[in-house]
Design a protein around this motif. Structure first.
Motif, PDB file in Angstrom:
ATOM      1  N   PRO A 170       0.821  -1.216   0.000  1.00 16.73           N
ATOM      2  CA  PRO A 170       0.000   0.000   0.000  1.00 16.73           C
ATOM      3  C   PRO A 170       0.857   1.270   0.000  1.00 16.73           C
ATOM      4  N   LEU A 171       0.279   2.347  -0.517  1.00 15.19           N
ATOM      5  CA  LEU A 171       0.996   3.630  -0.472  1.00 15.19           C
ATOM      6  C   LEU A 171       1.122   4.115   0.969  1.00 15.19           C
ATOM      7  N   GLY A 172       0.039   3.940   1.732  1.00 15.18           N
ATOM      8  CA  GLY A 172       0.046   4.432   3.100  1.00 15.18           C
ATOM      9  C   GLY A 172       0.082   5.957   3.136  1.00 15.18           C
ATOM     10  N   THR A 176       1.655   8.421   0.184  1.00 12.43           N
ATOM     11  CA  THR A 176       0.727   9.393  -0.410  1.00 12.43           C
ATOM     12  C   THR A 176       1.315  10.792  -0.370  1.00 12.43           C
TER      13      THR A 176
ATOM     14  N   GLU B 128      -2.932   2.041   5.559  1.00 14.27           N
ATOM     15  CA  GLU B 128      -3.992   2.417   4.609  1.00 14.27           C
ATOM     16  C   GLU B 128      -3.472   2.319   3.173  1.00 14.27           C
ATOM     17  N   ASP B 129      -4.381   1.971   2.274  1.00 16.66           N
ATOM     18  CA  ASP B 129      -3.958   1.675   0.907  1.00 16.66           C
ATOM     19  C   ASP B 129      -3.449   2.922   0.186  1.00 16.66           C
ATOM     20  N   GLY B 130      -4.108   4.031   0.375  1.00 20.93           N
ATOM     21  CA  GLY B 130      -3.712   5.251  -0.330  1.00 20.93           C
ATOM     22  C   GLY B 130      -4.477   5.410  -1.634  1.00 20.93           C
ATOM     23  N   TRP B 132      -4.454   5.463  -5.361  1.00 22.97           N
ATOM     24  CA  TRP B 132      -3.627   5.032  -6.492  1.00 22.97           C
ATOM     25  C   TRP B 132      -3.848   5.905  -7.733  1.00 22.97           C
TER      26      TRP B 132
END
Lengths: 542, 148
Positions: A170-172, A176, B128-130, B132
């Motif tokens: 994940p970017l997290g 981000t 958290e995924d963020g 994209w």
């Protein structure tokens, strides 16, 4: 006295293939050669790792990074470690010794060298070209990605096409923030390829964000060869002897490698004969062993008619830059590396240097690491103001490192220390290394661009560590491959020019370093060399 | 008092005194100082391989203070501590680190930072995924890598 082991004959009966080192490359070559059904033995100076004892299982998880899980063998000083005199280097060697080797203690960042990295002389007029190219290694990169288990995202315009078998991390929050900053600048970024499993994979559990990935993964989500290649290699019949430290390689009257002298787990000197010897001891351990194997026939060290054993040491100097943002980052609560950028990877002479670097972006660090670093930087005061300052810093760090291509220079080298010895009395390696001018300009460029990125992320209190002192993770170039025996140690398929049953498969082979973490390429090279050996079994020594 | 531990009683007193200068207690954040007995006990019992350098730093401190640090008045105590900090070196860095690493793993301190006092394994964390879609402008770029 010889003893019987698992019906394979007496312990020191000759073996077909003897591999020295059970790390990234040794495991890969052992697994690949296993299908030949030859008697393959690997000697490893360390032991098997026990995940129940890894740092992330205890409350002292951060403190152990300064002690028994330090990346520096000189600090860690476990029985299986050997000391390294790196006083004459601005970058200290870091490594890990045990089954899995350096893959036990790495960040799992898994980029490949670029096609241009194999042609630096043709393209940029510096150093020398490799005797092989990127396309030659592609099938082995792919095989290695499958065996190690790589997570990533296809479609990156910064690198040649590849299809990681697992989705990206994940970017997290940190990713981000950094992605937004890079987009503001219009610069390339992409989620990093990593060997952290994002889904359950080949018996490995998916990542649950322990966050303390570098000093071994208690979850087993991070690929290290003790849990990837080795189980498969052992099932296929490879024998692995642990706590066995090789002192020297001996040769016969024909100048062929005859076997090795090693100290077993009880400290008893043993001789192991072998028809083929494969060195997989990393860019410091391999030249150390070759130099320690000097003899009347090979007075300057084994396989060293070129005089290049130990020379052209390359590290990848890291320029680390970080700052602090108002928003909370992921800090230690996720794998430490999240993104890479190839914006400054390929040569652009207007920058004032040739070749380039990758940015690898970090998510942050835990409270102890933050406190220790900030105190040393003068950001965290003693006394009044300590608590306020710490709460502003902790969990707010955002940063990156420029991992810079190091060009080969012969004066950067590994030799034998005249005084320092390991616990078995074997001469220890000495490192003499200086940063090259091109590298220094590249690092300054990276620092300036990193500050722009952090400004775009609205970070303050910018800190720079350049080079990272304990940043000698990548040990490359000290027994390089090439067509010319006068300018290289091994040929295009890893065989010593001088000793025709001696092979090298580790980072020593690198002709140039590229600007990426090398483990993926080291393992692809090991698989490629194993494949070459299998194809040439009938005339391997011709 | 026993002297079987890694530090002499005088060194233990000086360690406690300099730790209090480094990280004082705070009522605002409801945290103890680094001289707290539980934290001090953690430091002393886990010194291990750091003991030698910590003793060296405490010896330097004793030289600078010319007396037990705890016996000095608060202003002089702080001045000596800051002098040691400014002097730096491996011993002082080690002393500082062992205090920080034990302080910032103390349950009370960790909770005050909004964190859970536990090791990372086995519960891990949630990431958290963020978004994209942030990648869209990058995806639109032509290949950047150099063909060779």
């Amino acid at each position: 006295m010889l003893r019987r082991v698992h019906g394979k004959g007496s312990m020191n009966d000759p073996v077909d293939v003897l591999i020295i080192g059970a790390g990234a490359s040794g495991a890969a070559v052992a697994w690949s050669l296993a299908e030949t059904k030859m008697h393959i033995l690997c000697l490893e100076q360390g032991g098997w790792m026990n995940p129940a004892t890894f740092p992330s299982t205890g409350r002292d998880w951060e403190a152990r990074f300064f002690g028994d899980y330090s990346p520096s063998p000189n600090i860690r000083a476990r029985p299986e470690d050997y000391p390294i005199n790196d006083d004459n280097s601005p970058i200290k060697v870091v490594n890990f010794n045990g089954v899995g080797g350096g893959t036990v203690m790495y960040t799992a960042h898994f980029p490949r060298l670029h096609p241009s990295d194999f042609r630096v002389n043709s393209l940029d007029g510096v150093a020398e070209d490799w005797p092989i190219d990127y396309d030659t290694l592609v099938p082995f990169f792919e095989e290695n990605d499958r065996m190690m288990g790589v997570s990533g995202l296809a479609g990156d315009p910064g690198v040649p096409p590849r299809n990681p078998p697992m989705p990206p991390l994940p970017l997290g929050r940190s990713g981000t923030m950094l992605a937004k900053a890079m987009n503001r600048l219009g610069w390339h970024w992409w989620p990093s390829d990593t060997t952290v499993a994002t889904v359950d994979y080949e018996g490995r559990a998916r990542c649950i964000n322990l966050g303390h990935c570098t000093p071994a993964c208690a979850q087993g989500a991070k690929a290290s060869t003790d849990i990837t290649y080795w189980p498969a290699a052992l099932r296929a019949g490879v024998e692995l002897r642990t706590h066995c430290r090789v002192r020297e390689i001996t040769t016969d009257e024909q100048g062929m490698a005859a076997g090795v002298v090693y100290y077993d787990a009880d400290g008893i000197e043993q001789f192991q004969a072998a028809h083929v010897i494969v060195l997989a001891c990393n860019g410091v351990g391999t030249p150390r062993l070759l130099l320690n194997s000097a003899s009347g026939r090979f007075p300057n060290g084994l396989a060293n008619s070129s005089g290049l054993v130990g020379r052209n040491l390359m590290f990848h100097p890291y320029a680390q830059v970080y700052g602090y943002v108002a928003e909370e980052t992921d800090s230690n609560r996720a794998p430490p590396i999240c993104l890479w950028s190839k914006e400054f990877y390929e040569t652009d002479l207007s920058r004032g240097f040739v070749r380039g670097y990758t940015f690898q972006f970090g998510r942050g660090v835990g409270p102890v690491a933050e406190a220790v670093a900030s105190e040393a930087k003068g950001l965290l005061p003693w006394g009044a103001g300590h608590h306020d300052a710490f709460r502003r810093l902790n969990g707010h760090r955002l940063g990156m490192s420029a991992i810079c291509e190091d060009l080969p220079e012969e004066h950067n080298r590994v030799t034998l220390d005249p005084v320092l010895k390991d616990s078995h009395g074997i001469p220890a390696p000495r490192i003499d290394y200086t940063l090259g001018e091109n590298t220094a300009r590249m690092m300054e460029h990276g620092i300036a661009r990193a500050k722009e990125i952090l400004a775009a992320a609205e970070a303050t209190d910018i800190c720079v560590n350049s080079p990272i002192l304990y940043g000698g993770w990548h040990l490359l170039g000290t027994a390089r491959m090439g067509e010319d025996p006068a300018r290289s140690v091994v040929n295009r398929w890893g065989r010593s020019h001088d000793v025709k049953n001696l092979f090298i498969v580790d980072g020593s082979l690198f002709v140039t370093s590229g600007g990426v973490n090398p483990t993926s390429t080291i393992q692809a090279l090991a698989l490629y060399i194993a494949d070459q050996m299998k194809q040439r079994l009938a005339n391997l020594f011709d | 008092m026993s002297t079987d531990g890694p530090l002499t009683p005088t060194q233990s007193d000086d360690l406690r005194a300099i730790a209090a200068v480094m990280i004082p207690a705070s009522t605002e954040f409801d945290v103890p100082g680094a001289d707290d007995p539980v934290i001090q006990a953690d430091i002393v019992t886990t010194l291990g391989r750091d003991a030698c350098l910590v003793r060296e730093a405490l010896d330097e401190l004793a030289c600078l203070a010319s007396a037990p640090l705890a016996a000095l008045d608060p202003a002089r105590r702080e001045a000596v501590a800051m002098e040691l900090r400014a002097k730096g070196g491996a011993a002082v860095e080690t002393l500082t680190r062992v205090v920080l690493q034990c302080y910032y793993r103390d349950d009370r301190v960790v909770r005050s930072l909004g964190l859970e006092p536990r090791p990372p394994y086995p519960r891990g964390h949630v990431l958290e995924d963020g978004d994209w879609s942030l990648l869209d402008p990058v995806r639109a770029r032509p290949p950047m890598w150099r063909r060779a």
